[in-house]
Design a protein around this motif. Sequence first.
Motif, PDB file in Angstrom:
ATOM      1  N   LYS B 280      41.318  49.274  27.130  1.00 53.70           N
ATOM      2  CA  LYS B 280      39.896  48.909  27.083  1.00 53.70           C
ATOM      3  C   LYS B 280      39.591  47.788  28.071  1.00 53.70           C
ATOM      4  CE  LYS B 280      36.855  46.960  23.829  1.00 53.70           C
ATOM      5  NZ  LYS B 280      36.885  46.233  22.566  1.00 53.70           N
ATOM      6  N   LYS B 281      40.476  46.781  28.087  1.00 45.28           N
ATOM      7  CA  LYS B 281      40.290  45.632  28.977  1.00 45.28           C
ATOM      8  C   LYS B 281      40.334  46.068  30.443  1.00 45.28           C
ATOM      9  CE  LYS B 281      39.791  41.969  26.439  1.00 45.28           C
ATOM     10  NZ  LYS B 281      38.586  41.137  26.614  1.00 45.28           N
ATOM     11  N   VAL B 282      41.275  46.937  30.768  1.00 48.50           N
ATOM     12  CA  VAL B 282      41.415  47.417  32.161  1.00 48.50           C
ATOM     13  C   VAL B 282      40.167  48.182  32.565  1.00 48.50           C
ATOM     14  CG1 VAL B 282      42.756  48.964  33.669  1.00 48.50           C
ATOM     15  CG2 VAL B 282      43.945  47.452  32.089  1.00 48.50           C
ATOM     16  N   ARG B 283      39.684  49.033  31.684  1.00 50.99           N
ATOM     17  CA  ARG B 283      38.483  49.858  31.950  1.00 50.99           C
ATOM     18  C   ARG B 283      37.280  48.962  32.226  1.00 50.99           C
ATOM     19  NH1 ARG B 283      37.373  53.749  34.576  1.00 50.99           N
ATOM     20  NH2 ARG B 283      35.240  54.442  34.232  1.00 50.99           N
ATOM     21  N   GLU B 284      37.142  47.895  31.393  1.00 49.40           N
ATOM     22  CA  GLU B 284      36.029  46.947  31.559  1.00 49.40           C
ATOM     23  C   GLU B 284      36.088  46.303  32.941  1.00 49.40           C
ATOM     24  OE1 GLU B 284      36.015  43.963  28.511  1.00 49.40           O
ATOM     25  OE2 GLU B 284      35.588  45.447  26.941  1.00 49.40           O
ATOM     26  N   HIS B 285      37.263  45.928  33.341  1.00 53.00           N
ATOM     27  CA  HIS B 285      37.448  45.285  34.647  1.00 53.00           C
ATOM     28  C   HIS B 285      37.101  46.250  35.777  1.00 53.00           C
ATOM     29  CE1 HIS B 285      39.076  42.625  37.640  1.00 53.00           C
ATOM     30  NE2 HIS B 285      39.819  43.622  38.120  1.00 53.00           N
ATOM     31  N   GLU B 286      37.555  47.475  35.653  1.00 48.90           N
ATOM     32  CA  GLU B 286      37.272  48.496  36.680  1.00 48.90           C
ATOM     33  C   GLU B 286      35.766  48.685  36.845  1.00 48.90           C
ATOM     34  OE1 GLU B 286      41.235  51.333  36.429  1.00 48.90           O
ATOM     35  OE2 GLU B 286      39.331  52.042  35.592  1.00 48.90           O
ATOM     36  N   LYS B 288      33.439  46.619  36.204  1.00 48.78           N
ATOM     37  CA  LYS B 288      32.881  45.408  36.823  1.00 48.78           C
ATOM     38  C   LYS B 288      33.064  45.456  38.326  1.00 48.78           C
ATOM     39  CE  LYS B 288      33.817  40.675  36.209  1.00 48.78           C
ATOM     40  NZ  LYS B 288      34.670  39.731  35.493  1.00 48.78           N
ATOM     41  N   VAL B 289      34.272  45.847  38.746  1.00 46.03           N
ATOM     42  CA  VAL B 289      34.581  45.884  40.186  1.00 46.03           C
ATOM     43  C   VAL B 289      33.726  46.929  40.885  1.00 46.03           C
ATOM     44  CG1 VAL B 289      36.391  46.425  41.873  1.00 46.03           C
ATOM     45  CG2 VAL B 289      36.914  44.993  39.918  1.00 46.03           C
ATOM     46  N   GLN B 292      30.234  45.665  41.380  1.00 48.94           N
ATOM     47  CA  GLN B 292      30.186  44.686  42.479  1.00 48.94           C
ATOM     48  C   GLN B 292      30.165  45.384  43.827  1.00 48.94           C
ATOM     49  OE1 GLN B 292      33.529  42.103  41.856  1.00 48.94           O
ATOM     50  NE2 GLN B 292      32.382  40.655  40.584  1.00 48.94           N
TER      51      GLN B 292
END
Lengths: 258, 299
Positions: B280-286, B288-289, B292
Amino acid sequence: MLGPLSFSRSFSSTSAVGKTYAHVVSRRVARRQEYNVGDEKPKHIPNRQLTPDYKWGESSFFARSNRGLFGGSFIKSGNQISEMGNKSRRFWRPNAHKKTLWSEVLNRGITCQVTAKVLKTIDKSGGLDNYLIKEKSARVKELGPFGWKLRFEVLKKLEQNSKPADSQKCTLKDGSEGTIYFSGVKVDGIDGPLDITLGRRKLLNELYVAEKRERQALGEKLNGKQFHDEFRELSAQEICQKLASYGYDFTSITPAQV
Amino acid sequence: MSYLTKAGERFRLDLKRIPKHRLPYFEKLQRETQPPFIRPQLEVDLHADGAVPEDPKKLKYLVGDRVLIVKGAKTGNVCKISRHVEHGGYILDENGPSTTVVVPKQFWTEGQRSHVVTFPKPVTEDQIKLITQIEDDVTHETKTVAVENVEFKGTYYDEDYKKEMPYRMVYGDDDLVIPWPRPTPKEDGPLSTEVNTVRERTYFVESVIKDDIPSDALDSIRKKHSKWRRGKLTKTEVKRLTPPEMPLTETKKAYLAEREAKKQQPRALITDEMKAFLGKKVREHEVKVIKQLEELQDL
């Protein structure tokens, strides 16, 4: 969570505390060649080195430091500046003195040159032995070849002391007092365990005589060197086993039956 | 044994080590102390190695070569080279220059009847020119000429000399190769081996892995007690060559035991719940990127 900028230490204008041992770590030490059984013999075989190799080697300048506890300090040089600002070269020697330091483990005093700073460190660490056997790499660097040699002696003695004394006194066949070096040695073909009153070296001597006689009967030759190469690694039990196979009389090397 | 030692060799007079400006003194000394019948006929360079070289390039002309004398009393004579002498001298045949000396009676050879003896006088390289026969370009007739100078290029195997020889040609003209003179053939002696016997191949390698020579026969082929064979190291010798090990301190032992204990511990297991959380954390970061990047593209 940590931000983009984080410092484990606060800002400081002074450098990190601790010696760099620049003169010690920058020495070039020749790599020791490894020899194995069956390799070609080198041109010269020296007598066995009695202490282990010191990783940082010997100092080529201020060689006095190789013969005492100098704590990694060496002769330093700089300028003597007069009131007029004239500079003339001078040097500073380490504050070294000849002292006899007592080693608790070796049970003897060790006379050597030691710097005031190292004396202080020895006091702090609680004696020479503790100073010598500290494991930190900085300590190994400051020991120098002399300290390394002392460390070997202390550690060897400690290792010996840690082993339980398995020798005990007994009366030999001729009525004299002897020592049992190996007790309860079980040998095939002989009833009951044996208490051997000879050390390994003398046991090997006994085996050498027996082995040589055996080889002579077969028309072969055996010299001390060959014997040493072949049998030096045998344990006491194995030596006794071999002796038994040659019909050796163990009564001479066991305690008298009471 | 003193006459066999070389201990005093360093202090002996060695003319090669005398500086050049002092050489004339020794040359004069040599000239004055030697009687005329021993004195060398050539000018001797005391610094140079006067030995007769083996290299045909250095010899330039070999025995049997026809040469024209261009300097000295016998200028214009055509001779054959009969041998080489030290310090770059050529001895020519009877047409060449000769010298007459007086020899004392104790040096007389067998059959000698007079004190006065005539010796052939050696000539140097600059006193002679090689003679060869070439074909004329116009008349196509062979004519005999003296060659100003020769040069050497390339090599070939010469059957008669039984060695590699350089091609000798007229200097500056590679087409005019001047052949070397034929050497006088040597007759086989009673101990000589025939060429064919030598050349006959009797040994063939059958395997690269296995040696054809039995191990017991090796001693008869190679020197068993050669000083270069130092033998193999034994256990005792290896021990002598190996320094002892530093015993471990209690601290080190404790550290090693702890490390070993840590190795023995089972690895931490990641449960499905943990995996889902991490995913879940990795998906959220992706996300976001990517967002951007899209904003950047719009700019």
